[in-house]
Design an enzyme around this catalytic site. Sequence first.
Site, mmCIF file in Angstrom:
data_model
loop_
_atom_site.group_PDB
_atom_site.id
_atom_site.type_symbol
_atom_site.label_atom_id
_atom_site.label_comp_id
_atom_site.label_asym_id
_atom_site.label_seq_id
_atom_site.Cartn_x
_atom_site.Cartn_y
_atom_site.Cartn_z
ATOM 1 N N LYS A 15 0.822 -1.214 0.000
ATOM 2 C CA LYS A 15 0.000 0.000 0.000
ATOM 3 C C LYS A 15 0.854 1.261 0.000
ATOM 4 C CE LYS A 15 -1.752 -0.548 4.100
ATOM 5 N NZ LYS A 15 -0.994 -1.686 4.582
ATOM 6 N N ARG A 90 -7.980 2.115 10.620
ATOM 7 C CA ARG A 90 -7.593 0.746 10.946
ATOM 8 C C ARG A 90 -8.733 -0.012 11.615
ATOM 9 N NH1 ARG A 90 -2.022 1.176 9.629
ATOM 10 N NH2 ARG A 90 -0.869 -0.456 10.640
ATOM 11 N N ARG A 129 12.034 -6.143 3.448
ATOM 12 C CA ARG A 129 11.806 -4.682 3.394
ATOM 13 C C ARG A 129 12.899 -3.911 4.147
ATOM 14 N NH1 ARG A 129 5.923 -2.419 4.540
ATOM 15 N NH2 ARG A 129 6.134 -3.322 6.611
ATOM 16 N N ARG A 164 12.632 -1.877 9.647
ATOM 17 C CA ARG A 164 11.751 -1.339 10.672
ATOM 18 C C ARG A 164 11.775 -2.247 11.897
ATOM 19 N NH1 ARG A 164 6.007 -0.054 7.853
ATOM 20 N NH2 ARG A 164 5.319 -0.886 9.836
ATOM 21 N N ARG A 175 0.645 -8.069 14.070
ATOM 22 C CA ARG A 175 0.061 -7.049 13.177
ATOM 23 C C ARG A 175 -0.953 -7.693 12.230
ATOM 24 N NH1 ARG A 175 5.397 -4.889 10.786
ATOM 25 N NH2 ARG A 175 4.131 -3.590 9.437
HETATM 26 P P1 AMP Z 1 2.110 0.936 9.272
HETATM 27 O O1 AMP Z 1 3.331 1.676 8.841
HETATM 28 O O2 AMP Z 1 0.853 1.445 8.640
HETATM 29 O O3 AMP Z 1 2.272 -0.563 9.139
HETATM 30 O O4 AMP Z 1 1.947 1.235 10.838
HETATM 31 C C1 AMP Z 1 2.920 0.863 11.765
HETATM 32 C C2 AMP Z 1 2.327 0.856 13.163
HETATM 33 O O5 AMP Z 1 1.883 2.177 13.505
HETATM 34 C C3 AMP Z 1 1.109 -0.026 13.342
HETATM 35 O O6 AMP Z 1 1.431 -1.388 13.595
HETATM 36 C C4 AMP Z 1 0.427 0.637 14.538
HETATM 37 O O7 AMP Z 1 1.096 0.326 15.739
HETATM 38 C C5 AMP Z 1 0.678 2.111 14.253
HETATM 39 N N1 AMP Z 1 -0.402 2.706 13.443
HETATM 40 C C6 AMP Z 1 -0.307 3.179 12.160
HETATM 41 N N2 AMP Z 1 -1.484 3.649 11.739
HETATM 42 C C7 AMP Z 1 -2.359 3.466 12.753
HETATM 43 C C8 AMP Z 1 -3.750 3.723 12.931
HETATM 44 N N3 AMP Z 1 -4.493 4.266 11.956
HETATM 45 N N4 AMP Z 1 -4.304 3.392 14.123
HETATM 46 C C9 AMP Z 1 -3.582 2.848 15.107
HETATM 47 N N5 AMP Z 1 -2.278 2.563 15.010
HETATM 48 C C10 AMP Z 1 -1.657 2.864 13.846
#
Ligand code: AMP
Length: 225
Positions: A15, A90, A129, A164, A175
């Site tokens: 994404k 989310r 990644r 990461r 996740r």
């Molecule tokens: P991502 O980069 O989108 O995979 O996000 C990494 C981490 O950030 C996630 O596993 C959550 O801990 C936190 N996070 C990102 N976006 C959200 C969201 N909309 N709501 C809650 N936690 C978020």
Amino acid sequence: MALNLLMLGPPGAGKGTQAERFARLRGIPKISTGDILREAVHDKTEIGARAKAIMDRGELVSDDVMIGIVRDRLERDDAADGFVLDGFPRNLAQAEALSTMLKSINAPLDAVVAFNVDYAEIARRIAGRRSCPTCGTIYNVHDAGTLGITHCRNCASSSLLVQRPDDNEHTVARRLGVYDEQTRPLIEHYRAQGLLREIDAMGAIAEVEARLRAVLPQCLEGARA
Ligand code: AMP
């Protein structure tokens, strides 16, 4: 007319990469809540300090915090012509808050793109990644064009590409669990609103990009059509 898009899919679905390319194509910002939180962690802000432990466990940061972050970001001038949201909403509470927010600024969603990818491919993508600590460009050390890459090609930084902290096996499993429980139901939520476009997100970046463009014909009508 503005183009307001939302990318939906499990971690590692691509994404972020596609949102970045699409946003660049249309000259609108990509708004990634994960990126915003990682920046807050890096800058050691109060939100960053609180979010770090939650992110490291693969859990979700509280809805209040996330909704506040997105509201502030959408109010910035550069989002007036549209945006590509990645990583938000989310869960249903966030989706409802987004809908209220967008109504109040008269910026309805044009489409929600769901990325379909199988879990074996997600594991492969996440294990490979890496990102540039300087400019944030994402690479995959397992992909043909970037096999074994160690340094950024975009900004020529001398720093090694990094993984990461939440891209480890244990956190990824959590996740994915959180995605299944809380985020996946949004697919039906947006389907019911007639906004959903599903794409096959398996394969190379360029192939997925072509499929994305095919389900969003309005993007081909030129920027700010
Ligand atoms: P991502 O980069 O989108 O995979 O996000 C990494 C981490 O950030 C996630 O596993 C959550 O801990 C936190 N996070 C990102 N976006 C959200 C969201 N909309 N709501 C809650 N936690 C978020």
